[in-house]
Design a protein around this motif. Sequence first.
Motif, PDB file in Angstrom:
ATOM      1  N   ALA A 139       0.873  -1.180   0.000  1.00 53.42           N
ATOM      2  CA  ALA A 139       0.000   0.000   0.000  1.00 53.42           C
ATOM      3  C   ALA A 139       0.906   1.226   0.000  1.00 53.42           C
ATOM      4  CB  ALA A 139      -0.894  -0.003   1.235  1.00 53.42           C
ATOM      5  N   TRP A 140       0.911   1.930  -1.116  1.00 55.76           N
ATOM      6  CA  TRP A 140       1.709   3.159  -1.243  1.00 55.76           C
ATOM      7  C   TRP A 140       0.769   4.299  -0.902  1.00 55.76           C
ATOM      8  CZ3 TRP A 140       4.452   4.737  -6.457  1.00 55.76           C
ATOM      9  CH2 TRP A 140       5.598   5.506  -6.170  1.00 55.76           C
ATOM     10  N   VAL A 141       0.802   4.739   0.345  1.00 55.19           N
ATOM     11  CA  VAL A 141      -0.253   5.595   0.893  1.00 55.19           C
ATOM     12  C   VAL A 141       0.089   7.079   0.755  1.00 55.19           C
ATOM     13  CG1 VAL A 141      -1.595   6.163   2.949  1.00 55.19           C
ATOM     14  CG2 VAL A 141      -0.891   3.800   2.531  1.00 55.19           C
ATOM     15  N   SER A 142      -0.788   7.793   0.063  1.00 59.92           N
ATOM     16  CA  SER A 142      -0.685   9.252   0.049  1.00 59.92           C
ATOM     17  C   SER A 142      -1.707   9.818   1.026  1.00 59.92           C
ATOM     18  CB  SER A 142      -0.886   9.816  -1.363  1.00 59.92           C
ATOM     19  OG  SER A 142      -2.026   9.288  -1.999  1.00 59.92           O
ATOM     20  N   SER A 143      -1.261  10.775   1.830  1.00 62.82           N
ATOM     21  CA  SER A 143      -2.114  11.374   2.854  1.00 62.82           C
ATOM     22  C   SER A 143      -1.757  12.845   3.018  1.00 62.82           C
ATOM     23  CB  SER A 143      -1.965  10.636   4.197  1.00 62.82           C
ATOM     24  OG  SER A 143      -0.638  10.755   4.693  1.00 62.82           O
ATOM     25  N   LEU A 144      -2.652  13.585   3.656  1.00 59.67           N
ATOM     26  CA  LEU A 144      -2.431  15.006   3.921  1.00 59.67           C
ATOM     27  C   LEU A 144      -2.421  15.250   5.426  1.00 59.67           C
ATOM     28  CD1 LEU A 144      -4.718  16.838   1.325  1.00 59.67           C
ATOM     29  CD2 LEU A 144      -2.242  17.105   1.533  1.00 59.67           C
ATOM     30  N   SER A 145      -1.479  16.043   5.889  1.00 57.25           N
ATOM     31  CA  SER A 145      -1.458  16.419   7.291  1.00 57.25           C
ATOM     32  C   SER A 145      -2.526  17.471   7.549  1.00 57.25           C
ATOM     33  CB  SER A 145      -0.085  16.970   7.683  1.00 57.25           C
ATOM     34  OG  SER A 145       0.109  18.251   7.117  1.00 57.25           O
ATOM     35  N   ALA A 146      -2.782  17.733   8.824  1.00 50.84           N
ATOM     36  CA  ALA A 146      -3.746  18.777   9.188  1.00 50.84           C
ATOM     37  C   ALA A 146      -3.303  20.141   8.670  1.00 50.84           C
ATOM     38  CB  ALA A 146      -3.913  18.817  10.703  1.00 50.84           C
ATOM     39  N   GLU A 147      -1.987  20.301   8.460  1.00 50.28           N
ATOM     40  CA  GLU A 147      -1.449  21.570   7.946  1.00 50.28           C
ATOM     41  C   GLU A 147      -1.394  21.596   6.422  1.00 50.28           C
ATOM     42  OE1 GLU A 147      -0.731  20.785  11.923  1.00 50.28           O
ATOM     43  OE2 GLU A 147       0.203  19.633  10.290  1.00 50.28           O
ATOM     44  N   GLY A 148      -1.806  20.483   5.782  1.00 47.65           N
ATOM     45  CA  GLY A 148      -1.843  20.452   4.320  1.00 47.65           C
ATOM     46  C   GLY A 148      -0.592  19.932   3.660  1.00 47.65           C
ATOM     47  N   VAL A 149       0.332  19.319   4.427  1.00 52.56           N
ATOM     48  CA  VAL A 149       1.550  18.752   3.840  1.00 52.56           C
ATOM     49  C   VAL A 149       1.228  17.371   3.279  1.00 52.56           C
ATOM     50  CG1 VAL A 149       3.925  18.003   4.256  1.00 52.56           C
ATOM     51  CG2 VAL A 149       3.016  20.020   5.442  1.00 52.56           C
ATOM     52  N   LEU A 150       1.635  17.131   2.036  1.00 51.38           N
ATOM     53  CA  LEU A 150       1.365  15.874   1.359  1.00 51.38           C
ATOM     54  C   LEU A 150       2.436  14.845   1.701  1.00 51.38           C
ATOM     55  CD1 LEU A 150      -0.411  14.330  -0.656  1.00 51.38           C
ATOM     56  CD2 LEU A 150       0.951  15.338  -2.499  1.00 51.38           C
TER      57      LEU A 150
ATOM     58  N   PRO B 114      -5.382  14.351  -9.364  1.00 51.36           N
ATOM     59  CA  PRO B 114      -6.484  14.524  -8.418  1.00 51.36           C
ATOM     60  C   PRO B 114      -7.294  13.258  -8.220  1.00 51.36           C
ATOM     61  CG  PRO B 114      -7.014  15.552 -10.517  1.00 51.36           C
ATOM     62  CD  PRO B 114      -5.582  15.133 -10.600  1.00 51.36           C
ATOM     63  N   SER B 115      -7.847  13.104  -7.015  1.00 49.33           N
ATOM     64  CA  SER B 115      -8.791  12.032  -6.740  1.00 49.33           C
ATOM     65  C   SER B 115     -10.186  12.488  -7.141  1.00 49.33           C
ATOM     66  CB  SER B 115      -8.745  11.662  -5.252  1.00 49.33           C
ATOM     67  OG  SER B 115      -7.488  11.102  -4.920  1.00 49.33           O
ATOM     68  N   SER B 116     -11.160  11.567  -7.093  1.00 47.12           N
ATOM     69  CA  SER B 116     -12.516  11.900  -7.549  1.00 47.12           C
ATOM     70  C   SER B 116     -13.431  12.380  -6.430  1.00 47.12           C
ATOM     71  CB  SER B 116     -13.146  10.677  -8.233  1.00 47.12           C
ATOM     72  OG  SER B 116     -13.351   9.620  -7.294  1.00 47.12           O
ATOM     73  N   GLN B 117     -13.166  11.911  -5.167  1.00 45.98           N
ATOM     74  CA  GLN B 117     -14.074  12.252  -4.074  1.00 45.98           C
ATOM     75  C   GLN B 117     -13.389  12.883  -2.871  1.00 45.98           C
ATOM     76  OE1 GLN B 117     -16.896   9.175  -2.982  1.00 45.98           O
ATOM     77  NE2 GLN B 117     -16.725   8.170  -4.971  1.00 45.98           N
ATOM     78  N   ILE B 118     -12.070  12.853  -2.824  1.00 47.17           N
ATOM     79  CA  ILE B 118     -11.349  13.369  -1.668  1.00 47.17           C
ATOM     80  C   ILE B 118     -10.256  14.335  -2.121  1.00 47.17           C
ATOM     81  CG2 ILE B 118     -11.824  11.308  -0.285  1.00 47.17           C
ATOM     82  CD1 ILE B 118      -9.006  10.337  -0.877  1.00 47.17           C
ATOM     83  N   LYS B 119      -9.728  15.109  -1.155  1.00 45.24           N
ATOM     84  CA  LYS B 119      -8.705  16.107  -1.475  1.00 45.24           C
ATOM     85  C   LYS B 119      -7.339  15.487  -1.734  1.00 45.24           C
ATOM     86  CE  LYS B 119     -10.695  19.947   1.190  1.00 45.24           C
ATOM     87  NZ  LYS B 119     -10.434  20.893   2.316  1.00 45.24           N
ATOM     88  N   VAL B 120      -7.077  14.331  -1.137  1.00 43.52           N
ATOM     89  CA  VAL B 120      -5.747  13.722  -1.241  1.00 43.52           C
ATOM     90  C   VAL B 120      -5.503  13.242  -2.670  1.00 43.52           C
ATOM     91  CG1 VAL B 120      -4.187  11.995  -0.301  1.00 43.52           C
ATOM     92  CG2 VAL B 120      -5.989  12.966   1.149  1.00 43.52           C
ATOM     93  N   PRO B 121      -4.395  13.651  -3.301  1.00 45.08           N
ATOM     94  CA  PRO B 121      -4.118  13.202  -4.666  1.00 45.08           C
ATOM     95  C   PRO B 121      -3.537  11.788  -4.694  1.00 45.08           C
ATOM     96  CG  PRO B 121      -2.363  14.637  -3.930  1.00 45.08           C
ATOM     97  CD  PRO B 121      -3.390  14.627  -2.831  1.00 45.08           C
ATOM     98  N   ARG B 122      -3.589  11.199  -5.865  1.00 49.65           N
ATOM     99  CA  ARG B 122      -2.973   9.891  -6.094  1.00 49.65           C
ATOM    100  C   ARG B 122      -1.642  10.080  -6.820  1.00 49.65           C
ATOM    101  NH1 ARG B 122      -3.762   8.436 -11.485  1.00 49.65           N
ATOM    102  NH2 ARG B 122      -5.343   9.683 -12.568  1.00 49.65           N
ATOM    103  N   VAL B 123      -0.868   8.995  -6.898  1.00 54.61           N
ATOM    104  CA  VAL B 123       0.349   8.981  -7.711  1.00 54.61           C
ATOM    105  C   VAL B 123      -0.095   8.852  -9.167  1.00 54.61           C
ATOM    106  CG1 VAL B 123       2.470   7.743  -8.250  1.00 54.61           C
ATOM    107  CG2 VAL B 123       1.726   7.963  -5.865  1.00 54.61           C
ATOM    108  N   ALA B 124       0.242   9.816  -9.990  1.00 52.65           N
ATOM    109  CA  ALA B 124      -0.301   9.875 -11.346  1.00 52.65           C
ATOM    110  C   ALA B 124       0.010   8.627 -12.171  1.00 52.65           C
ATOM    111  CB  ALA B 124       0.225  11.121 -12.060  1.00 52.65           C
ATOM    112  N   LEU B 125       1.206   8.069 -12.013  1.00 50.83           N
ATOM    113  CA  LEU B 125       1.605   6.931 -12.838  1.00 50.83           C
ATOM    114  C   LEU B 125       1.287   5.575 -12.215  1.00 50.83           C
ATOM    115  CD1 LEU B 125       5.041   8.146 -14.287  1.00 50.83           C
ATOM    116  CD2 LEU B 125       2.788   8.133 -15.384  1.00 50.83           C
ATOM    117  N   ALA B 126       0.698   5.559 -11.029  1.00 50.71           N
ATOM    118  CA  ALA B 126       0.283   4.284 -10.438  1.00 50.71           C
ATOM    119  C   ALA B 126      -0.875   3.720 -11.261  1.00 50.71           C
ATOM    120  CB  ALA B 126      -0.130   4.470  -8.990  1.00 50.71           C
ATOM    121  N   PRO B 127      -0.845   2.437 -11.622  1.00 49.50           N
ATOM    122  CA  PRO B 127      -1.904   1.881 -12.460  1.00 49.50           C
ATOM    123  C   PRO B 127      -3.244   1.763 -11.756  1.00 49.50           C
ATOM    124  CG  PRO B 127      -0.429   0.146 -11.735  1.00 49.50           C
ATOM    125  CD  PRO B 127       0.195   1.441 -11.310  1.00 49.50           C
ATOM    126  N   VAL B 128      -3.208   1.664 -10.422  1.00 43.38           N
ATOM    127  CA  VAL B 128      -4.424   1.524  -9.621  1.00 43.38           C
ATOM    128  C   VAL B 128      -4.291   2.405  -8.378  1.00 43.38           C
ATOM    129  CG1 VAL B 128      -5.913  -0.059  -8.329  1.00 43.38           C
ATOM    130  CG2 VAL B 128      -4.739  -0.858 -10.388  1.00 43.38           C
TER     131      VAL B 128
END
Length: 208
Positions: free
Chosen positions: A27-38, A117-131
């Motif tokens: 699981a290659w997890v992208s998340s956002l901190s409360a301060e907006g750091v990716l 960009p994601s479709s329902q949440i603010k957290v972006p995905r890795v653009a080149l990840a296949p899934v």
Amino acid sequence: MWIDLNQLDASNAYKLLTSTITPRPIAWVSSLSAEGVLNLAPFSFFQMVTDQPPTLMISTQHKADGSRKDTSINIEATHDFVVNLVPHALANEMNISAAAVPGDQSEFELARLEQAPSSQIKVPRVALAPVALECRLAKLQPYPPENPSCEVIFAQVLALYINPAMLDGKGMPDPYKMDLISRIGGSGYSRVAADIFQLARPASAVRR
């Protein structure tokens, strides 16, 4: 032979378990901190747990000094995150993102990865990840309760992105095209599509 894990220190028990429970999806997890750091970090203690509702589980082990991972802190604070699946082509970038960096630094920048960009949440995905799986926190449980060494995170999968080029002729994900990698023991990895075989499930079992 039997090995009593209670007689081993945590490091040796970890090495045995991660060398035998293989392969493990990443699981290659992208998340956002409360301060907006990716943030972006890989975890191999990861699996789907149910489809009703679609739910997955990640365990975020504590750091060597006992402190929590940024990923766990971010998910607890903001609830939303993305699980990106790792293709062989991005293995080096995934490994770079595993480096210990200050909480105010983004691993996307460190690994020179493009966001999408994601479709329902603010957290972006890795653009080149296949899934990529858009997730929302269902439960975060420190474990074990009396002296936590990790947080077990259950999350509902809200949406699934798949690169259309990864689909087969029937419109289903093609494991050879996705070419995902998984963890084995030590610093080892394997390619999921390297040796796939099919077994049809029996329609019924007759007891004699």
